[in-house]
Design an enzyme around this catalytic site. Structure first.
Site, short mmCIF file in Angstrom:
data_model
loop_
_atom_site.label_atom_id
_atom_site.label_comp_id
_atom_site.label_asym_id
_atom_site.label_seq_id
_atom_site.Cartn_x
_atom_site.Cartn_y
_atom_site.Cartn_z
N GLU A 165 0.80 -1.24 0.00
CA GLU A 165 0.00 0.00 0.00
C GLU A 165 0.83 1.28 0.00
O GLU A 165 0.56 2.21 0.75
CB GLU A 165 -0.96 -0.03 1.20
CG GLU A 165 -1.89 -1.23 1.14
CD GLU A 165 -2.79 -1.39 2.36
OE1 GLU A 165 -2.74 -0.56 3.28
OE2 GLU A 165 -3.57 -2.37 2.37
N ASN B 275 2.07 -5.26 -3.14
CA ASN B 275 0.66 -5.55 -2.85
C ASN B 275 -0.09 -4.25 -2.56
O ASN B 275 0.39 -3.40 -1.80
CB ASN B 275 0.62 -6.45 -1.60
CG ASN B 275 -0.73 -7.05 -1.30
OD1 ASN B 275 -1.34 -7.68 -2.18
ND2 ASN B 275 -1.21 -6.88 -0.08
N HIS C 244 -10.31 -5.75 -2.76
CA HIS C 244 -11.42 -5.48 -1.83
C HIS C 244 -12.46 -4.68 -2.61
O HIS C 244 -12.30 -3.48 -2.82
CB HIS C 244 -10.94 -4.68 -0.63
CG HIS C 244 -9.95 -5.39 0.23
ND1 HIS C 244 -10.30 -6.49 1.00
CD2 HIS C 244 -8.63 -5.19 0.45
CE1 HIS C 244 -9.22 -6.91 1.66
NE2 HIS C 244 -8.20 -6.15 1.34
N GLU D 210 -6.33 -10.56 -1.45
CA GLU D 210 -7.19 -10.29 -0.29
C GLU D 210 -8.65 -10.14 -0.72
O GLU D 210 -9.36 -9.25 -0.26
CB GLU D 210 -6.73 -9.00 0.41
CG GLU D 210 -5.28 -9.03 0.87
CD GLU D 210 -4.84 -7.76 1.59
OE1 GLU D 210 -5.70 -6.95 2.00
OE2 GLU D 210 -3.62 -7.58 1.74
N ASP E 118 -12.38 -9.85 -1.27
CA ASP E 118 -13.72 -9.89 -0.67
C ASP E 118 -14.60 -8.94 -1.45
O ASP E 118 -14.12 -8.00 -2.08
CB ASP E 118 -13.73 -9.60 0.85
CG ASP E 118 -12.91 -8.39 1.27
OD1 ASP E 118 -12.85 -7.39 0.54
OD2 ASP E 118 -12.33 -8.46 2.38
O1 G3I Z 1 -5.74 -8.21 18.82
C1 G3I Z 1 -6.23 -6.96 19.29
C2 G3I Z 1 -7.02 -7.13 20.55
O2 G3I Z 1 -6.15 -7.59 21.55
C3 G3I Z 1 -7.63 -5.79 20.92
O3 G3I Z 1 -8.39 -5.93 22.08
C4 G3I Z 1 -8.48 -5.27 19.79
C5 G3I Z 1 -9.12 -3.91 20.11
O4 G3I Z 1 -8.82 -2.96 19.12
O5 G3I Z 1 -7.67 -5.13 18.66
C6 G3I Z 1 -7.11 -6.37 18.22
O6 G3I Z 1 -6.31 -6.10 17.11
C7 G3I Z 1 -6.98 -5.82 15.90
C8 G3I Z 1 -6.53 -6.82 14.85
O7 G3I Z 1 -7.11 -6.51 13.62
C9 G3I Z 1 -6.93 -8.26 15.21
O8 G3I Z 1 -8.32 -8.39 15.24
C10 G3I Z 1 -6.63 -4.42 15.46
O9 G3I Z 1 -7.18 -3.48 16.37
C11 G3I Z 1 -7.15 -4.16 14.08
O10 G3I Z 1 -6.64 -2.91 13.62
C12 G3I Z 1 -6.69 -5.25 13.15
O11 G3I Z 1 -7.27 -5.01 11.88
C13 G3I Z 1 -6.62 -5.63 10.79
C14 G3I Z 1 -6.23 -4.58 9.78
O12 G3I Z 1 -5.67 -5.20 8.64
C15 G3I Z 1 -5.22 -3.60 10.35
O13 G3I Z 1 -4.78 -2.71 9.41
C16 G3I Z 1 -7.57 -6.64 10.18
O14 G3I Z 1 -7.76 -7.73 11.08
C17 G3I Z 1 -6.98 -7.18 8.87
O15 G3I Z 1 -7.96 -7.95 8.21
C18 G3I Z 1 -6.60 -6.02 7.98
O16 G3I Z 1 -6.02 -6.54 6.80
C19 G3I Z 1 -5.62 -5.58 5.83
C20 G3I Z 1 -4.37 -6.11 5.16
O17 G3I Z 1 -3.38 -6.38 6.12
C21 G3I Z 1 -3.84 -5.11 4.13
N1 G3I Z 1 -4.88 -4.75 3.18
C22 G3I Z 1 -6.14 -4.30 3.76
C23 G3I Z 1 -6.67 -5.33 4.74
C24 G3I Z 1 -8.04 -4.92 5.30
O18 G3I Z 1 -7.93 -3.73 6.05
#
Ligand code: G3I
Length: 303
Positions: A127, A169, A206, A235, A237
């Site tokens: 990105e 990516n 996406h 990725e 969806d």
């Molecule tokens: O694990 C913590 C947890 O301990 C905490 O209580 C909770 C409260 O905020 O957060 C949890 O972490 C979260 C994590 O996902 C696991 O669920 C983060 O806040 C959250 O920001 C994170 O989001 C991820 C996101 O990337 C971050 O940028 C998504 O799961 C993930 O699907 C998403 O994936 C991205 C790719 O890496 C890059 N391309 C876009 C894609 C979708 O956004």
């Protein structure tokens, strides 16, 4: 064939999913994931904040949980991701200039060294291009270390693990008419012409109402492939979960020899970063196959 992975394998392709370490105790989740998919991406566990929470101190506990689950179940692994402006640990966010550049290099070496020889493809840089009409780079602390940061990342990655395919990516580079797509295309063309090591482009894909699937997606895939790189749908969806759109995406990949595989960004709708209301994936919250699943499977089997 009766599963996505086996159906994709008929043409030498893979079909993957994002896996979250925290869900590996959910047998509904692991049963579907193990049955249907033959490529795995760690949804968060190999990112910068997860693997180097303190500078120079690497931790692979959760990354290895995802990696080991995949390999013990006969699947390959895509690595995600080494250099990104998001999900940087606090220590990295506070760096700039040559110390940030060195930290990026050290991070790539540390993570790729741990997984050396074990990863099918790495999303080396994620990105890095701006949204909107500029077609240029996104402003970030990494970009401010100098425009050559991306090629330095790729050269570092090649040396760290020569066996891994090295991918750029990004999202919203699916529509061939968009400036962001052209910006990335021009970078890849430049890298190929100058011998900067790059093997693949990841189209995150996406799709939603603001960035819908467009029938020029096949042109995008063909155009990148014609530069001499593989294309991976990394990725996928689709908000709303249209079965027709899912089939179009699969057919567009199957139409291009160098489109080597497709990964959906989660197993069930309840696992999606978009929330279950988006209905964006192939299985519902109970793990039942949706119409989009059948449409993808049929497309893979008839391609
Ligand atoms: O694990 C913590 C947890 O301990 C905490 O209580 C909770 C409260 O905020 O957060 C949890 O972490 C979260 C994590 O996902 C696991 O669920 C983060 O806040 C959250 O920001 C994170 O989001 C991820 C996101 O990337 C971050 O940028 C998504 O799961 C993930 O699907 C998403 O994936 C991205 C790719 O890496 C890059 N391309 C876009 C894609 C979708 O956004």
């Amino acid at each position: 064939e009766s599963t996505l992975g086996a159906a994709a394998a008929q043409s030498g392709r893979y079909f993957g999913t994002a896996i979250a370490a925290g869900k590996l105790g959910d047998s509904n989740y692991t049963t579907i994931a193990n049955r249907e998919f033959n490529m795995v991406t760690a949804e968060n566990e190999m990112k910068i904040d997860a693997t180097e929470p303190n500078r120079g101190q690497f931790t692979f506990t959760n990354g290895d949980r995802v990696y080991n689950w995949a390999v013990q179940n006969g699947k390959r692994v895509r690595g995600h991701t080494l250099a990104w402006h998001q999900q940087q640990p606090g220590w990295m966010q506070s760096l700039s200039g040559s110390s940030l550049r060195q930290a990026m290099i050290d991070h790539i070496n540390g993570v790729m060294g741990h997984y050396k020889g074990k990863i099918y493809a790495w999303d080396v840089v994620n990105e890095a291009f701006a949204d909107g009409n500029s077609g240029g780079r996104r402003d970030s602390n990494l970009q401010r270390t100098g425009n050559d940061w991306i090629e330095v990342a790729f050269r570092t990655a090649r040396a760290a693990d020569p066996a891994a395919k090295l991918c750029y990516n990004d999202y919203n580079i699916d529509n061939w008419s968009w400036a962001k797509t052209q910006g990335v295309y021009n970078m890849v063309r430049d890298f190929k012409s100058r011998g900067v090591p790059i093997d693949c482009v990841g189209l995150q894909s996406h799709f939603n109402s603001n960035s819908p699937y467009n029938s020029n997606y096949r042109t995008t895939i063909q155009s990148f492939a014609a530069l001499g790189v593989d294309v991976q749908i990394t990725e996928l969806d689709i908000q709303g979960g249209s079965a027709t759109t899912y089939a179009n995406v699969v057919n567009d990949c199957l139409a291009v020899a160098r489109c080597t595989g497709i990964t959906v960004w989660g197993v069930r709708d309840t696992d999606s970063w978009l929330g279950s209301g988006a209905s964006a994936l192939l299985f519902d919250g109970n793990g039942n196959k949706k119409a989009a699943y059948t449409s993808v499977l049929n497309a893979l089997n008839s391609g």
